[in-house]
Each structure stands twice: as C-alpha cells, then as structure tokens.
Scaffold this motif. Structure first.
Motif, PDB file in Angstrom:
ATOM      1  N   ARG A   1       0.856  -1.172   0.000  1.00 49.14           N
ATOM      2  CA  ARG A   1       0.000   0.000   0.000  1.00 49.14           C
ATOM      3  C   ARG A   1       0.899   1.231   0.000  1.00 49.14           C
ATOM      4  O   ARG A   1       1.759   1.363   0.875  1.00 49.14           O
ATOM      5  CB  ARG A   1      -0.879  -0.069   1.268  1.00 49.14           C
ATOM      6  N   PHE A   2       0.746   2.123  -0.974  1.00 53.31           N
ATOM      7  CA  PHE A   2       1.514   3.371  -1.032  1.00 53.31           C
ATOM      8  C   PHE A   2       0.800   4.331  -1.978  1.00 53.31           C
ATOM      9  O   PHE A   2      -0.001   3.907  -2.815  1.00 53.31           O
ATOM     10  CB  PHE A   2       2.939   3.119  -1.533  1.00 53.31           C
ATOM     11  N   ALA A   3       1.104   5.637  -1.831  1.00 50.82           N
ATOM     12  CA  ALA A   3       0.462   6.684  -2.646  1.00 50.82           C
ATOM     13  C   ALA A   3      -1.034   6.413  -2.737  1.00 50.82           C
ATOM     14  O   ALA A   3      -1.687   6.205  -1.722  1.00 50.82           O
ATOM     15  CB  ALA A   3       1.117   6.765  -4.026  1.00 50.82           C
ATOM     16  N   ASP A   4      -1.608   6.381  -3.950  1.00 54.30           N
ATOM     17  CA  ASP A   4      -3.039   6.104  -4.085  1.00 54.30           C
ATOM     18  C   ASP A   4      -3.284   4.662  -4.530  1.00 54.30           C
ATOM     19  O   ASP A   4      -4.279   4.347  -5.156  1.00 54.30           O
ATOM     20  CB  ASP A   4      -3.683   7.098  -5.080  1.00 54.30           C
ATOM     21  N   LEU A   5      -2.336   3.796  -4.211  1.00 53.92           N
ATOM     22  CA  LEU A   5      -2.370   2.438  -4.747  1.00 53.92           C
ATOM     23  C   LEU A   5      -2.387   1.359  -3.673  1.00 53.92           C
ATOM     24  O   LEU A   5      -1.800   1.519  -2.606  1.00 53.92           O
ATOM     25  CB  LEU A   5      -1.136   2.206  -5.631  1.00 53.92           C
ATOM     26  N   GLN A   6      -3.063   0.271  -4.009  1.00 60.27           N
ATOM     27  CA  GLN A   6      -3.056  -0.915  -3.164  1.00 60.27           C
ATOM     28  C   GLN A   6      -2.762  -2.119  -4.063  1.00 60.27           C
ATOM     29  O   GLN A   6      -3.391  -2.273  -5.110  1.00 60.27           O
ATOM     30  CB  GLN A   6      -4.422  -1.084  -2.493  1.00 60.27           C
ATOM     31  N   LEU A   7      -1.814  -2.924  -3.648  1.00 54.55           N
ATOM     32  CA  LEU A   7      -1.468  -4.112  -4.429  1.00 54.55           C
ATOM     33  C   LEU A   7      -2.094  -5.340  -3.794  1.00 54.55           C
ATOM     34  O   LEU A   7      -1.970  -5.550  -2.586  1.00 54.55           O
ATOM     35  CB  LEU A   7       0.047  -4.284  -4.490  1.00 54.55           C
TER      36      LEU A   7
ATOM     37  N   VAL B   1       8.712   5.229  -2.828  1.00 56.43           N
ATOM     38  CA  VAL B   1       7.328   5.383  -3.281  1.00 56.43           C
ATOM     39  C   VAL B   1       7.302   5.784  -4.756  1.00 56.43           C
ATOM     40  O   VAL B   1       6.521   5.247  -5.550  1.00 56.43           O
ATOM     41  CB  VAL B   1       6.579   6.430  -2.416  1.00 56.43           C
ATOM     42  N   TYR B   2       8.176   6.710  -5.121  1.00 58.98           N
ATOM     43  CA  TYR B   2       8.222   7.158  -6.517  1.00 58.98           C
ATOM     44  C   TYR B   2       8.537   5.981  -7.451  1.00 58.98           C
ATOM     45  O   TYR B   2       7.867   5.779  -8.471  1.00 58.98           O
ATOM     46  CB  TYR B   2       9.261   8.271  -6.664  1.00 58.98           C
TER      47      TYR B   2
END
Ligand code: ZN
Length: 665
Positions: free
Chosen positions: A25-31, A100-101
């Motif tokens: 989970r990071f930025a606007d994303l979930q894996l 994150v980038y």
C-alpha cells in the motif's frame, strides 16, 4: 429466493484458508494478490502451456515502458540502480519518498499516472537524487554510449522534476494538438494533422475490411517524410519480440488442439512480419478457438494510450476457463438475439443477427504489459470493427480478479460512508457483488457486440469521443437489462429487487465516488470514467423534474438517493437509444456535446467534499495485482514433470526480478 450460480461462487470460495489478499500500500495504490483457483486441476500439458505463455507474457514488459514515454526505461533503470545500490541510510524521509516514486513508476509502467495520465511529482528534491546517483557504482547506472553521469542527469532530471516537460502521457484536451502535447512515444516530430491525414489516406484506400492501420508502429518524420517504425522481430522492439516468439514456439508444442496451434503459429508470423493482415487472420482464428480451456492474449491490443486511438499498447494475459462460472455468461450469450431484438434502440440500428458472442468466465493465471499491475475485470476482443461484425467477438470476465477485489474491500468502511442510509446499505450488502458482476457480463457479452453502423459510416467517425461513447453504449445496454424480468426467468438474478443494488451503486459511483480518483481541479479524462459520469449526470438531470434521482444531504454530507428505480430504467433506455444513434450515424457533433457537457467537468465543491470524506477512510482508490510465481519442475532429462504455483512474492521483489530477468530493451 432462487439460488443463482453467482451466489454459489461468492459463498463457496470464501476463505478456504487465510489467503492474504493485500500485499502493499503506497500513494493512491493498493497491491493485491489473486489466487489461481483450479490451477492444480489442470493437466500437466495445460500447466506447461500456462507456464510457457506466462513467460511470453513477461518478456514484453519493457515494450510498454517505452511506449508510455521514451525516457521511461532509462528512468526506471536509474531509479532501480540507486534503490538497490545505495549503501547509506534507507530510513530517511528522502529515501522513503524515492521508494514510493519508484513503486509508482513500476505500477504505471512509466512516469505518468496509469489512469489520470499526469506526471508524478517526486516527493524528494533533485539534489537528493543526484546525491544518491553519485554514491553508487557508476557501472550500475544506465549510461549510454559516450555519456557521463553529468550528461545523463542533465537529460533525465528535467523529465522527472520539471513539471513543464512531458506533463501528460495522453492529452485529450479539445482544441490542442493532441499528438504534440502527449508524452506517449507513438509519434516523433509529427503533428496531429499530419498523423490523421497519413492514416486517413490509408483508410480511404482500405476497402470494407480494413486492417487496423498504424496499430503496430511508431510514426516518425525522417527527412521531411512520414515513416512507420514497425514493431516486429527484426524491427523496433525486436529483442523483446524475439523472446516472446521463443516462448510462443514452445507453447505451440503443447497446444490443446489444432485450432490453438494455428492461433499460436499465426501470432508468431505476425510478430515476425509485422503484417496487420496476418494479425487479422490471427484474430479470426483466435475467435474460432472456443474449445481450448487455456487461452491467452499477447500483442498490441488497446489504443487508449494513443491520443488518436490508433497505436496499440502491448499487453498479455494468460488464463483458463472457469467451467462453473462460465455457465452464467453462456446463459446470457445463448439469448443474445432476444436482448438485441428487445433493446430500446431504433430498429435501423439493431443487428438482424447477433453473431458469435462467445462468453466465459476465466481465471487469470498471468498478467503482463498494459494489464499489469493495473488490470481489467472483463475483456472483449478483437478490436477490429469489421472482424467483430463478420466473425463476432470473444468476451470474458475474470472471476478470480473480481473475487480478489471483493474480498480485499470487505469491511473497509466505504459503503457505510457514502450510501444514503440503512436501506441502501442492506440492498448493496445483499446484492451488489452479484449485480456488479452481472452488469460486467452484460456489458462485455452483449453491450459491445450489439447494434450496427449504418452503411458507409466510418467506424472511427467519433474520433477522440469514440471510446467514451462505446463504453457508454455497452454500460447502458447492461443497465437497461439489469431489471428485466428475463434475467429472473433465466435465474441470473434471484428476484425483481436485485437490480436496484446495481442501479444504486452505478449512480453513486458515477455521480460521486469515482471522483476520488481525480485530483482537485482536474477534469475527468479516462474513457470509462467519462462514460460513467456521462450516464449518471444525464440521468440525474433528465429525471430532475420528477426527482427520479437526487443528491441529498445526510448529517451534513452529500449522498445519492434514488427515488424511482423503474423511471431510472426508462431514462437509461432513452439514453441508450440516443447513444446508439450517435454511434450508428457517426454523429461526431452530438458525441462531442454529450461527452463535454456531462462527462468531463467536475463540480468542484462536491469533488472537494468527496475527497475529504474518502481521505478520512484512508483507502487506496486504485488497485493492482502482484503475479503468482510459476516454477517448472524438471526430471533428469529436463522434461517438465510438474508446474507449481507460489503466492509469496512481494511487490518490490517481483518488480526487481522482472527488471532483471526480462530486461529486453
Ligand atoms: Zn467496455
């Protein structure tokens, strides 16, 4: 209440063991992880086929990075070099921001947001990246021939840090030169007008069975002449394509039947020659292969990444048929003609005979290229208009990915926050998984395949509005039929109430909740999102006099209330008729007005409120998947004796492994 197959699917597959769906989970994303249900039940030959095709699915990864922007591969490699090579403190804010980038670059296959298309803003300064670059071994850096660290940074840093350099991957802003202002790597030194004229001329000469001109090439200007750089084994992207071909040739040896063997052979021929005529032959043969349990897509398929909608991005999915769930879509498919005949569109635009709507539920086994990590839950191919009208299309919904989404979303508070009240919540809890799946099935199996163009109408007449109108058409076809008594009769819905959950969730999403995917101040850009907002806003406005649908306030928060579900169905039917007319007649002006009026602009006040409420839930608006890992078990002579599947790989580990093992360009 009748027990439909859908309920069985959702309940029976519940938590056989404690499968962890969320990976990262990071930025606007979930894996998420997805489980390949039924893999162990495949024969050894089928497992081997899945294995070979999965390798072919991974070999093209670099192609997409390059298609999405010409500096993407070098930037990825630079970031990976410092990420793995940096020996200093990795617990600082700067390093975390870099991580994150990089994770976002992996996710988007480039430096632009996979959905919004805007360039990411790095959460660390240029000086910090330079510090890291200088600290690692020069031999790890992606330097080009004769390049120094200084000149490399001089070239790549503005692309990363300067907001005015390549700000958008795909620009759709009405009135601008869409080719010149898009960072996607499909054209070089070419204006929109030149590209449109170039392909317009080809189309004019193409007859009534035109190949998809320009689909597998980059258009460049050399010495004042326009020239296509074709993606093929001995052309552009050759090294990756030759690897793909190598695995496809192995796959051919374990194909399930002669038709599938021929499909693979034609695809190999296409990759060798770059001939779009061969690609059409391949597509037609692929449509004929309905007997094989294992199936796959591997090629240049979708054109969303090209502002002109011509150039296709590379993608792959390997899958096999989910026999149980496929019965649901087969039921729909068998009755396709009934749905066509009863649709509310003008009889002139209906198909006299709906052909070849094959439908199945599949289990994804491997995702690659433009289907990884962000992916689709339904696929309808091929994209060639004439092949679709003569030979039909294949439609699939991807059962195990939908399962993963639903499982991962359970109990996250989203529904409680946004629904109007208890009544709606009960409705959604009871039916929404079912109606959402069913709507996807109707969209894919019937919606895209329905209707026809009037003679002489250019399939691309709607230009930049074509994708949005096409998605709206398919969505509306599904929405219109969701409440139909026919679905209860066919036991696809358990009762006459179920559709309300589908309607409510559609309106809530289109009017409000999908706004969580848009940054403040931005327009709606992506075709599916534009279509959903178009439909929802249009229905809100056209039912306003009778308050069919309303935006109401509950505890100081805006909510969607549907007061009259059956009137809402009539509105959907009305809009479907109009959208089909626009498509059938190629009415570009009407398409432009509908999309621009309802699909693009966002109410800034509502947007702000939705973002704030969503933020408080701390959820990720976008999801993607980590692939399973397949391992071929071999005997002393190197023959494959089994293929095992493992789900333990983490996100960053998978990406770094792919960058190491499938770095072909
Ligand atoms: Zn669609």
């Amino acid at each position: 209440m009748k027990a439909s197959r859908l309920f069985l699917i959702h309940n029976d597959m519940c938590d056989k063991d404690h499968f962890e769906y969320t990976v990262d989970r990071f930025a606007d994303l979930q894996l998420l992880r997805y489980r390949v249900n039924g893999f162990d039940d495949l024969s050894l030959r089928q497992k081997t086929l899945v294995y070979y095709l999965s390798e072919a699915a991974l070999e093209g990864r670099d192609i997409l990075f390059d298609q999405n922007g010409k500096y993407n591969l070098r930037i990825r490699r630079l970031l990976e070099a410092v990420y793995t090579g940096y020996q200093g403190d990795r617990a600082t804010d700067g390093f975390r921001a870099l991580e994150v980038y990089l994770k976002r670059v992996w996710f988007s296959n480039g430096i632009h947001h996979h959905y919004a298309c805007d360039k990411f803003v790095p959460g660390f300064p240029e000086t910090y990246l330079r510090e890291l670059v200088d600290s690692v071994d020069v031999s790890c850096l992606p330097l080009e021939e004769g390049e120094t660290v200084e000149t490399m940074c001089g070239k790549l840093f503005p692309v990363i840090f300067d907001p005015s350099v390549m700000p958008k991957r795909v620009n759709q802003a009405d009135g601008e030169d869409l080719v010149a202002t898009s960072a996607a790597n499909y054209y070089e030194g070419v204006t929109q007008k030149e590209a449109e004229d170039f392909y317009g001329e080809m189309k004019a000469r193409g007859g009534d069975r035109p190949v998809m001109y320009g689909m597998n090439s980059r258009l460049v200007k050399e010495d004042g002449m326009l020239k296509e750089q074709v993606w093929k084994a001995d052309g552009m992207y050759g090294p990756a394509i030759r690897k793909i071909v190598g695995w496809l040739e192995k796959a051919e040896t374990v194909a399930e039947n002669d038709t599938q063997r021929k499909v693979i052979r034609l695809l190999v021929e296409f990759y060798r020659t770059g001939s779009l005529k061969v690609f059409d032959e391949y597509s037609i043969e692929w449509l004929k292969d309905t007997a094989s349990q294992v199936d796959f897509v591997n090629g240049f398929i979708e054109s969303y990444g090209d502002p002109l909608g011509l150039k296709a991005s590379w993608e792959s999915i390997v899958n096999f048929k989910d026999m149980e769930a496929t019965r649901r879509t087969e039921t729909i498919s068998v009755h396709a003609q009934w749905f066509e005949d009863h649709s509310p569109v003008d009889a002139r635009f209906r198909k006299e005979r709906v052909k070849g709507v094959s439908a199945k539920v599949i289990t994804a086994a491997m995702l690659g290229g433009d289907l990884y990590p962000s992916t689709a839950i339904g696929i309808n191919l091929p994209n060639s208009n004439w092949i679709r009208s003569v030979h039909g299309s294949k439609s699939v919904t991807i059962g195990n990915l939908i399962e993963a989404y639903n499982k991962a979303a359970r109990g996250n508070g989203f529904r409680e926050e946004f629904v109007a009240g208890e009544e709606e919540k009960v409705l959604l809890d009871k039916y929404a998984d079912l109606t959402d799946s069913l709507h996807t099935d109707l969209h894919e199996c019937l919606g895209h395949g329905s209707g026809k163009l009037l003679p002489g109408v250019d399939p691309d007449a709607l230009k930049a509005y074509g994708s949005t109108i096409e998605e709206a058409r398919a969505d509306l076809f599904g929405l219109y039929y969701l409440p139909d008594a026919k679905l209860v009769e066919l036991e696809l819905t358990p009762d006459a109430e179920a559709y309300k959950a589908g309607y409510y969730s559609y309106m809530m999403n289109g009017l409000m909740t999908q706004l969580v995917r848009i940054e403040p101040g931005r327009d709606v850009e992506e075709a599916h999102m534009r279509n959903r907002q178009l439909i929802a806003r249009w229905a809100l406005e056209h039912g306003a006099a009778d308050k069919v649908v309303e935006l109401v306030r509950r505890d100081g928060k805006t909510c969607v209330r549907v007061n009259d579900y059956s009137r809402l169905r009539h509105l959907f039917g009305e809009l479907l008729a109009e959208i089909q007319r626009i498509k059938s007649e190629g009415d570009l002006e009407a398409a432009r007005q509908l999309v621009e009026r309802y699909g693009v602009k966002v109410d800034p006040k509502l947007h702000k409120e939705v973002l704030a409420r969503y933020k408080a839930l701390n959820l990720a608006p976008y999801k993607g998947f980590v692939n399973p890992v397949y391992t071929a078990v071999r005997d002393g002579e190197g023959r494959i004796t089994d293929v095992t599947v493992d789900y333990t790989e983490e996100y960053a580990g998978q990406m770094l492994r792919y960058s190491r093992d499938y770095s072909n360009l």
